[in-house]
Design a protein around this motif. Structure first.
Motif, PDB file in Angstrom:
ATOM      1  N   PHE A  37      13.452  12.190 -22.711  1.00  0.00           N
ATOM      2  CA  PHE A  37      13.505  12.065 -22.592  1.00  0.00           C
ATOM      3  C   PHE A  37      15.089  11.143 -21.941  1.00  0.00           C
ATOM      4  O   PHE A  37      14.984  10.264 -20.998  1.00  0.00           O
ATOM      5  N   LEU A  38      15.884  11.988 -22.211  1.00  0.00           N
ATOM      6  CA  LEU A  38      17.356  11.616 -22.388  1.00  0.00           C
ATOM      7  C   LEU A  38      18.028  12.002 -21.075  1.00  0.00           C
ATOM      8  O   LEU A  38      18.792  11.460 -19.989  1.00  0.00           O
ATOM      9  N   THR A  39      17.277  13.489 -20.527  1.00  0.00           N
ATOM     10  CA  THR A  39      17.846  13.600 -19.012  1.00  0.00           C
ATOM     11  C   THR A  39      16.800  13.096 -18.127  1.00  0.00           C
ATOM     12  O   THR A  39      17.761  12.268 -17.457  1.00  0.00           O
ATOM     13  N   THR A  40      15.771  11.932 -18.072  1.00  0.00           N
ATOM     14  CA  THR A  40      15.211  11.335 -17.677  1.00  0.00           C
ATOM     15  C   THR A  40      15.620  10.078 -17.464  1.00  0.00           C
ATOM     16  O   THR A  40      15.861   9.392 -16.963  1.00  0.00           O
ATOM     17  N   ALA A  41      16.250   9.382 -18.792  1.00  0.00           N
ATOM     18  CA  ALA A  41      17.030   8.270 -19.241  1.00  0.00           C
ATOM     19  C   ALA A  41      18.554   8.345 -18.279  1.00  0.00           C
ATOM     20  O   ALA A  41      18.696   7.476 -17.666  1.00  0.00           O
ATOM     21  N   ALA A  42      18.876   9.461 -18.442  1.00  0.00           N
ATOM     22  CA  ALA A  42      20.204   8.948 -17.769  1.00  0.00           C
ATOM     23  C   ALA A  42      20.246   9.128 -15.870  1.00  0.00           C
ATOM     24  O   ALA A  42      20.866   9.294 -15.287  1.00  0.00           O
ATOM     25  N   CYS A  43      19.039   9.786 -15.957  1.00  0.00           N
ATOM     26  CA  CYS A  43      18.876   9.774 -13.859  1.00  0.00           C
ATOM     27  C   CYS A  43      18.650   8.812 -14.195  1.00  0.00           C
ATOM     28  O   CYS A  43      18.232   7.834 -12.622  1.00  0.00           O
ATOM     29  N   ALA A  44      17.640   7.839 -14.859  1.00  0.00           N
ATOM     30  CA  ALA A  44      17.508   6.974 -14.414  1.00  0.00           C
ATOM     31  C   ALA A  44      18.531   5.587 -14.549  1.00  0.00           C
ATOM     32  O   ALA A  44      18.375   5.051 -13.541  1.00  0.00           O
ATOM     33  N   VAL A  45      19.676   5.944 -15.140  1.00  0.00           N
ATOM     34  CA  VAL A  45      21.015   4.939 -15.229  1.00  0.00           C
ATOM     35  C   VAL A  45      21.743   5.002 -13.683  1.00  0.00           C
ATOM     36  O   VAL A  45      22.962   4.696 -14.742  1.00  0.00           O
ATOM     37  N   ASP A  46      21.775   6.483 -13.178  1.00  0.00           N
ATOM     38  CA  ASP A  46      22.343   7.084 -11.931  1.00  0.00           C
ATOM     39  C   ASP A  46      23.563   7.645 -13.101  1.00  0.00           C
ATOM     40  O   ASP A  46      24.930   7.979 -12.632  1.00  0.00           O
ATOM     41  N   ILE A  47      23.079   7.766 -14.294  1.00  0.00           N
ATOM     42  CA  ILE A  47      25.002   8.824 -15.060  1.00  0.00           C
ATOM     43  C   ILE A  47      24.469  10.125 -14.462  1.00  0.00           C
ATOM     44  O   ILE A  47      26.268  10.946 -14.161  1.00  0.00           O
ATOM     45  N   LEU A  78      11.546  10.346 -12.633  1.00  0.00           N
ATOM     46  CA  LEU A  78      11.864   9.156 -13.209  1.00  0.00           C
ATOM     47  C   LEU A  78      11.168   8.327 -13.950  1.00  0.00           C
ATOM     48  O   LEU A  78       9.522   8.963 -13.708  1.00  0.00           O
ATOM     49  N   PHE A  79      11.165   7.214 -14.077  1.00  0.00           N
ATOM     50  CA  PHE A  79      10.159   6.859 -15.193  1.00  0.00           C
ATOM     51  C   PHE A  79       9.004   6.007 -14.863  1.00  0.00           C
ATOM     52  O   PHE A  79       9.168   5.161 -13.759  1.00  0.00           O
ATOM     53  N   SER A  80       7.699   6.119 -15.205  1.00  0.00           N
ATOM     54  CA  SER A  80       6.226   6.098 -14.560  1.00  0.00           C
ATOM     55  C   SER A  80       5.371   6.728 -15.013  1.00  0.00           C
ATOM     56  O   SER A  80       5.199   6.971 -16.674  1.00  0.00           O
TER      57      SER A  80
END
Length: 93
Positions: A37-47, A78-80
């Motif tokens: 979840f944290l990896t996907t969240a970091a990718c979603a906000v372009d970190i 990404l979140f989907s």
């Protein structure tokens, strides 16, 4: 019929207790779920760029980017709705 939501299903005030559900997940699955979840969240906000996570033998063994051995299993896109299904099956099975 009990419309207040305080029935046998739990949740006293009629809500769903996310923290107790999270703590009921086995430790290894909880760690994997949280990391994914944290990896996907970091990718979603372009970190983090998803291109820095994928498995590439040349980058791992020649350039020493050993994190790719682990992160390739943590990124589900990404979140989907597809991500939600992956998380559901990860926690459930």
């Amino acid at each position: 019929m009990d419309m207040a939501g305080g029935g046998a299903a739990g949740g006293g005030a009629g809500g769903f207790d996310v923290m107790s559900w999270y703590m009921e997940i086995p430790v290894v699955s909880r760690l994997y779920f949280t990391s994914a979840f944290l990896t996907t969240a970091a990718c979603a906000v372009d970190i983090i760029s998803p291109f820095s996570l994928y498995f590439n033998a040349n980058l791992i063994f020649v350039q020493g980017q050993v994190w790719r051995l682990v992160t390739t299993f943590l990124f589900f896109g990404l979140f989907s709705i597809d991500f939600l299904f992956h998380m559901y099956f990860l926690v459930r099975y």
